[in-house]
Design a protein around this motif. Structure first.
Motif, mmCIF file in Angstrom:
data_model
loop_
_atom_site.group_PDB
_atom_site.id
_atom_site.type_symbol
_atom_site.label_atom_id
_atom_site.label_comp_id
_atom_site.label_asym_id
_atom_site.label_seq_id
_atom_site.Cartn_x
_atom_site.Cartn_y
_atom_site.Cartn_z
ATOM 1 N N MET A 1 0.830 -1.215 0.000
ATOM 2 C CA MET A 1 0.000 0.000 0.000
ATOM 3 C C MET A 1 0.858 1.256 0.000
ATOM 4 N N SER A 2 0.259 2.362 -0.429
ATOM 5 C CA SER A 2 0.952 3.647 -0.306
ATOM 6 C C SER A 2 1.043 3.982 1.182
ATOM 7 N N PHE A 3 1.907 4.933 1.500
ATOM 8 C CA PHE A 3 2.093 5.319 2.898
ATOM 9 C C PHE A 3 0.751 5.750 3.514
ATOM 10 N N PHE A 4 0.029 6.573 2.788
ATOM 11 C CA PHE A 4 -1.234 7.104 3.326
ATOM 12 C C PHE A 4 -2.263 5.987 3.519
ATOM 13 N N ASP A 5 -2.356 5.107 2.511
ATOM 14 C CA ASP A 5 -3.337 4.023 2.620
ATOM 15 C C ASP A 5 -2.992 3.058 3.747
ATOM 16 N N SER A 6 -1.679 2.809 3.941
ATOM 17 C CA SER A 6 -1.342 1.874 5.019
ATOM 18 C C SER A 6 -1.672 2.515 6.369
ATOM 19 N N PHE A 7 -1.526 3.826 6.436
ATOM 20 C CA PHE A 7 -1.912 4.530 7.661
ATOM 21 C C PHE A 7 -3.434 4.358 7.893
ATOM 22 N N LEU A 8 -4.210 4.538 6.815
ATOM 23 C CA LEU A 8 -5.671 4.349 6.938
ATOM 24 C C LEU A 8 -5.992 2.906 7.320
ATOM 25 N N PHE A 9 -5.247 1.989 6.705
ATOM 26 C CA PHE A 9 -5.496 0.583 6.999
ATOM 27 C C PHE A 9 -5.296 0.289 8.493
ATOM 28 N N TYR A 10 -4.224 0.854 9.080
ATOM 29 C CA TYR A 10 -3.982 0.593 10.505
ATOM 30 C C TYR A 10 -5.131 1.114 11.371
ATOM 31 N N ILE A 11 -5.707 2.236 10.973
ATOM 32 C CA ILE A 11 -6.855 2.744 11.750
ATOM 33 C C ILE A 11 -7.999 1.726 11.683
ATOM 34 N N VAL A 12 -8.300 1.307 10.441
ATOM 35 C CA VAL A 12 -9.390 0.347 10.233
ATOM 36 C C VAL A 12 -9.113 -0.940 11.020
ATOM 37 N N HIS A 13 -7.896 -1.376 10.950
ATOM 38 C CA HIS A 13 -7.538 -2.644 11.589
ATOM 39 C C HIS A 13 -7.652 -2.555 13.115
ATOM 40 N N GLY B 1 -13.430 -4.555 17.661
ATOM 41 C CA GLY B 1 -14.830 -4.883 17.316
ATOM 42 C C GLY B 1 -15.741 -3.676 17.493
ATOM 43 N N LEU B 2 -15.262 -2.514 17.026
ATOM 44 C CA LEU B 2 -15.932 -1.281 17.426
ATOM 45 C C LEU B 2 -16.848 -0.606 16.411
ATOM 46 N N TRP B 3 -16.605 -0.781 15.114
ATOM 47 C CA TRP B 3 -17.207 0.197 14.201
ATOM 48 C C TRP B 3 -18.736 0.268 14.287
ATOM 49 N N HIS B 4 -19.384 -0.877 14.464
ATOM 50 C CA HIS B 4 -20.852 -0.867 14.501
ATOM 51 C C HIS B 4 -21.372 -0.399 15.853
ATOM 52 N N ARG B 5 -20.452 -0.149 16.800
ATOM 53 C CA ARG B 5 -20.881 0.407 18.087
ATOM 54 C C ARG B 5 -20.591 1.910 18.148
ATOM 55 N N LEU C 1 -19.180 8.648 13.210
ATOM 56 C CA LEU C 1 -17.909 7.943 13.252
ATOM 57 C C LEU C 1 -18.001 6.619 12.467
ATOM 58 N N GLY C 2 -19.128 5.944 12.612
ATOM 59 C CA GLY C 2 -19.353 4.690 11.885
ATOM 60 C C GLY C 2 -19.303 4.924 10.381
ATOM 61 N N VAL C 3 -19.945 6.014 9.940
ATOM 62 C CA VAL C 3 -19.960 6.324 8.509
ATOM 63 C C VAL C 3 -18.535 6.647 8.035
ATOM 64 N N ALA C 4 -17.763 7.347 8.891
ATOM 65 C CA ALA C 4 -16.373 7.672 8.517
ATOM 66 C C ALA C 4 -15.561 6.388 8.359
ATOM 67 N N TYR C 5 -15.743 5.459 9.291
ATOM 68 C CA TYR C 5 -15.041 4.165 9.188
ATOM 69 C C TYR C 5 -15.380 3.492 7.851
ATOM 70 N N LEU C 6 -16.675 3.463 7.529
ATOM 71 C CA LEU C 6 -17.086 2.788 6.291
ATOM 72 C C LEU C 6 -16.527 3.501 5.061
ATOM 73 N N GLY C 7 -16.447 4.815 5.153
ATOM 74 C CA GLY C 7 -15.875 5.594 4.047
ATOM 75 C C GLY C 7 -14.414 5.206 3.826
ATOM 76 N N ILE C 8 -13.666 5.069 4.918
ATOM 77 C CA ILE C 8 -12.244 4.713 4.791
ATOM 78 C C ILE C 8 -12.116 3.290 4.252
ATOM 79 N N ARG C 9 -12.931 2.398 4.805
ATOM 80 C CA ARG C 9 -12.878 1.008 4.357
ATOM 81 C C ARG C 9 -13.203 0.908 2.860
ATOM 82 N N ARG C 10 -14.231 1.618 2.462
ATOM 83 C CA ARG C 10 -14.610 1.562 1.039
ATOM 84 C C ARG C 10 -13.463 2.076 0.161
ATOM 85 N N HIS C 11 -12.817 3.147 0.633
ATOM 86 C CA HIS C 11 -11.681 3.681 -0.137
ATOM 87 C C HIS C 11 -10.604 2.601 -0.316
#
Ligand code: HEM
Length: 631
Positions: free
Chosen positions: A22-34, A40-44, A49-59
Motif C-alpha cells: 500500500m501507499s504510505f497514506f493508505d497503510s496509515f488508513l489501513f492501521y486505523i481500520v484494523h 470490534g468497534l465500528w458498529h458500536r 464515526l461509523g460512517v467515517a469508518y465505512l468511508g475509509i474502508r470503502r476507499h
C-alpha cells in the motif's frame, strides 16, 4: 511503501504482506481500520464515526479489491447519440462501448484461491448434508419478508449469471451421507472457462448485463428486448390479470425467465406496470414522442426507481442500523440530504451530494463489471421458505395486524411453468399481501431449503432441465470451481483478520462441533459460503459482516460507474418529468401504492414493504440521524 507497525500480535503476517503493497497514506488508513476491527468497534460507534469508518474502508477496497479479468477492446462512440440504455448494455462507459455489456468477463475482488485443498475436499454433499440442509425453518423475525427475498432474486437476475459449458459432470454423494441426500448423485454443467487473451488468464462470462439497467424486465440483448415490447407507445407486454404474459410453452414473457417463481414474476410484473405508467405520463406531456423515445426514457426512469428502492429501502431493512441508514442515504442523496439536493442539485461531489448525479462516472481505474466474490456472497437461497402462506383476502377479514391464513402452498408448486399457472390462479394482490406478511428465512447454518436439494433447474431459455440438482451441494462446488478463496483467505484478502479458532466464528456449540468434524478441525479449509452463514451477525444485520464488506464496495460501484446515474442523470436525458418521477419515488411502498391504491393502506402496518407487514411501524426518533449515538 507502506507505513509499518508490523508486530504480529497486531497484524496477521499475511495482512502485513498486503500492507507492504500500500501507499504510505493508505497503510496509515489501513492501521486505523484494523485497530477498530480488533476492538470490534465500528458498529458500536456513533453514526458519524461509523460512517467515517465505512468511508475509509470503502476507499481501501476501491484501491485494493478491484481486479480486472480481461483487457477491454471496445471502441469510442458518440455518447450523445447513445443517451439511452441499449439492449445489450453497450455504450454506457463514456469512452469504451463494450464495457459492461452482455458477454463481458466477470471481474474479481481478490486473486483466485491459492490454497491446495481439492475441489472435493470436503465433499460438497457432505457439507450440504451436515451443515446446510434445513432442520427446521428459521425465520428472520419481523425484519425481512418474502417480498424482500424475492426482491434480491429480482436484482440478481438483473445483474449476473455465469455462462455454462456444454459438457456435464456428475457429483456422487459419498456413502457416509448418501442416505441423507435426496439425490444420491446429480449432473450439471461446468462453468465455462473462457481464455481472456491476457497472459493465459481465464475467467467466466456474464450472460446478463451487469449494469443496473432493469434487464430483468427488459432483456439482455436485442432478441430479449423485442420479446417484451409491444412496440406501441413505448410499452411492455403484460397480461390482463396484471401478471406476466406467458408464451405457448408456458414460459413468462419477461427480460429474465430462468429459475423464476411466482414471487419473482410478481415483481417483474409490478415493474412492467411501472414502466407502462411512465410511458403514459410521458406521452401525455410529450405527445410527439414516438414509441422508441417513450420506451427509452421509461426504461431509464424505471431502472433508476429500482436502483433507488434497492439503495434506500431494501438495504436499510437488510442492515437495520442508524449508521447504515445514514450511509445508504448518503450514497443516493449525499451528506447534505434530499432537501438540499432537490433544491440545488448535485453540486458538491460524492460525499456531500451523493453518487447519483456525479459529473462523471468513476470506476477507480478498473472497468466496470460485477465480480465472482459478489456472486458468492449473494448465495442466499436460505432466504426462501418451504411454503407460501396465503392470507384470506375476503373484505370482511381485513386485519392487518393478524391476517387470517387461507392455506399454505409448497414452494415446489410455485416454481417453473406450473408455478406460473398457480400464480395466475392466486392473483397479484393475494400473492403480494401474503408475501408481505410472511417472514423469510434467516441466513444461517441448517436453513437451506430441502426442496432445493432436489430441484428442477432451468436453462437460459426458461426450459426445465431433465436432470435434477442438489443446489446446496452445487453452491459449494461452484465457489470452489470458480476459485473463490476459502473463508479465512477470503477475509484476509478483504483486509479483515482471519479467524483463529471456531469460537471466533460462532458461539453455537453444536455448529462448532459439526464444523470441526466436516473440516477435520482445519480452520483454513472452511468454505466461504459456510463461514458466511455461521458467522455471528452484527445486531440489525441480516447478513454477515464479511459479506457486507463486499456490498460496501459493489453497491457504490453500481451507481458511480454508470453514466446514466452520473453524467446523464439529468433532465436532458430523463426529461424533467422523468427525473421528477425518480426523485419523488422513495420506496417500494410508493410503487405499490401507485398501482394498487388501497392495498398497503388496508394490509400493511409497518414502515417498509420489505419488513413483515403486521409488524409495528418504525418508531419516530426526534434526534437527527447524524447525531445518534451507538446502538
Ligand atoms: C425459487 C427461487 C429460486 C430458484 C428456483 C433458484 C435457482 C437457482 C439455480 C438453479 C441457480 C443456478 C445454479 C448453478 O448451476 O450454479 C441459481 C443461481 C443463483 N441464485 Fe438462485 N434461485 C432462486 C432464488 C434465489 C434467491 C432468493 C437468491 C438470493 C440472492 C438467489 C441467488 C442466486 C445466485 C447468487 C446464484 C448464482 C448465479 C451465478 O452463478 O452467476 N437465488 N439459482
Amino acid at each position: 511503501m507502506g507505513f509499518s507497525l508490523s508486530s504480529s500480535w497486531f497484524l496477521h503476517p499475511e495482512l502485513q504482506h498486503v500492507v507492504s503493497k500500500m501507499s504510505f497514506f493508505d497503510s496509515f488508513l489501513f492501521y486505523i481500520v484494523h485497530l477498530v476491527d480488533k476492538l470490534g468497534l465500528w458498529h458500536r460507534f456513533p453514526v458519524l464515526l461509523g460512517v467515517a469508518y465505512l468511508g475509509i474502508r470503502r476507499h481501501l477496497h476501491q484501491r485494493y479489491n478491484l481486479i480486472h479479468v480481461s483487457g477491454i477492446n471496445g471502441q469510442g462512440y458518440d455518447t450523445n447519440e447513445f443517451s439511452y440504455r441499449t439492449a445489450d448494455g453497450k455504450c454506457n462507459h463514456p469512452s469504451d462501448d463494450y464495457i459492461g455489456s452482455q458477454g463481458t468477463f466477470i471481474g474479481r475482488n481478490m486473486p483466485p484461491c491459492t490454497s491446495q485443498y481439492g475441489i472435493l475436499d470436503p465433499h460438497p454433499s457432505v457439507v450440504a448434508t451436515k451443515l446446510l440442509a434445513r432442520k427446521r425453518f428459521i425465520d428472520n423475525g419481523d425484519q425481512f419478508n418474502v417480498i424482500a427475498c424475492s426482491w434480491i432474486q429480482f436484482m440478481i437476475h438483473d445483474w449476473v449469471d455465469h455462462l455454462e459449458d456444454t459438457n456435464q459432470i456428475e457429483l456422487e454423494a459419498p456413502e457416509e451421507v448418501a442416505s441423507g441426500c435426496p439425490l444420491k448423485s446429480f449432473k450439471f454443467f461446468r462453468t465455462k472457462k473462457v481464455l481472456s487473451g491476457d497472459h493465459h488468464k481465464s475467467g467466466a462470462v456474464n450472460t446478463r448485463t451487469p449494469w443496473w439497467d432493469g434487464s430483468v424486465i427488459y432483456g439482455n440483448d436485442e432478441a430479449g428486448m423485442k420479446r417484451v415490447r409491444v412496440f406501441k407507445d413505448g410499452k411492455l407486454r403484460i397480461s390482463g390479470d396484471g401478471l406476466l404474459e406467458r408464451d405457448e410453452r408456458g414460459v413468462p414473457v419477461s427480460g429474465d425467465i430462468r429459475n423464476s417463481w411466482s414471487g419473482f414474476s410478481l415483481l417483474q410484473a409490478l415493474f412492467v406496470k411501472e414502466h407502462n405508467s411512465v410511458c403514459e405520463m410521458l406521452k401525455e406531456r410529450y405527445p410527439d414522442f414516438d414509441d422508441e423515445k417513450l420506451y427509452r426514457i421509461a426504461r431509464l426512469v424505471t431502472a433508476a426507481v429500482i436502483a433507488k428502492i434497492h439503495t434506500i429501502d431494501w438495504t436499510l431493512e437488510l442492515l437495520k442500523t442508524d449508521t447504515l441508514t445514514a450511509g445508504m442515504r448518503i450514497n443516493w442523496y449525499g451528506f447534505l440530504g434530499k432537501k438540499v439536493k432537490d433544491t440545488i442539485g448535485a453540486r458538491f461531489g460524492p460525499i456531500l451530494s451523493g453518487l447519483v448525479g456525479l459529473k462523471k462516472p468513476r470506476d477507480h481505474g478498473v472497468p466496470y463489471s460485477l465480480t465472482e466474490e459478489f456472486v458468492s456472497v449473494y448465495r442466499m437461497h436460505c432466504l426462501l421458505p418451504d411454503t407460501l402462506i396465503l392470507r384470506d383476502m375476503r373484505p370482511e377479514n381485513v386485519d392487518k395486524e393478524n391476517p387470517a391464513i387461507e392455506r399454505e402452498v409448497p414452494m415446489t408448486e410455485l416454481i417453473g411453468k406450473e408455478g406460473g399457472k398457480k400464480g395466475s390462479r392466486i392473483g397479484f394482490e393475494q400473492l403480494l399481501v401474503s408475501m408481505g406478511h410472511q417472514s423469510c428465512g434467516a441466513l444461517t447454518l441448517w436453513n437451506y431449503p430441502n426442496w432445493m436439494r432436489n430441484l428442477v433447474a432451468q436453462d437460459i431459455n426458461g426450459e426445465d432441465r431433465p436432470d435434477l440438482i442438489d443446489m446446496a451441494a452445487l453452491e459449494i462446488y461452484r465457489d470452489r470451481e470458480r476459485g473463490i478463496p476459502r473463508y479465512n483467505e477470503f477475509r484476509k484478502n478483504l483486509l479483515m483478520s482471519p479467524i483463529k479458532k471456531w469460537e471466533d466464528l460462532t458461539d453455537d456449540e453444536e455448529a462448532i462441533h459439526a464444523l470441526k468434524e466436516v473440516y477435520e478441525d482445519d480452520i483454513d479449509k472452511l468454505d466461504v459460503n459456510v463461514g458466511l452463514h455461521a458467522e455471528k451477525k452484527i445486531k440489525g444485520f441480516a447478513i454477515s459482516e464479511t459479506a457486507f464488506f463486499i456490498f460496501l464496495l459493489v453497491a457504490s460501484r453500481r451507481l458511480e460507474a454508470d453514466r446514466f446515474f452520473t453524467t446523464n442523470f439529468n433532465e436532458q436525458t430523463y426529461t424533467k418529468e422523468g427525473l421528477e418521477w425518480v426523485n419523488t419515488t422513495e420506496t417500494l411502498k410508493d410503487v405499490i401504492d401507485r398501482h394498487f391504491p388501497n392495498l398497503t393502506n388496508q394490509w400493511m402496518r409497518c414502515t417498509s414493504a420489505f419488513s413483515v407487514w403486521s409488524s409495528d411501524p418504525d418508531r419516530t426518533n426526534w434526534l437527527p440521524l447524524y447525531l445518534r449515538s451507538a446502538p
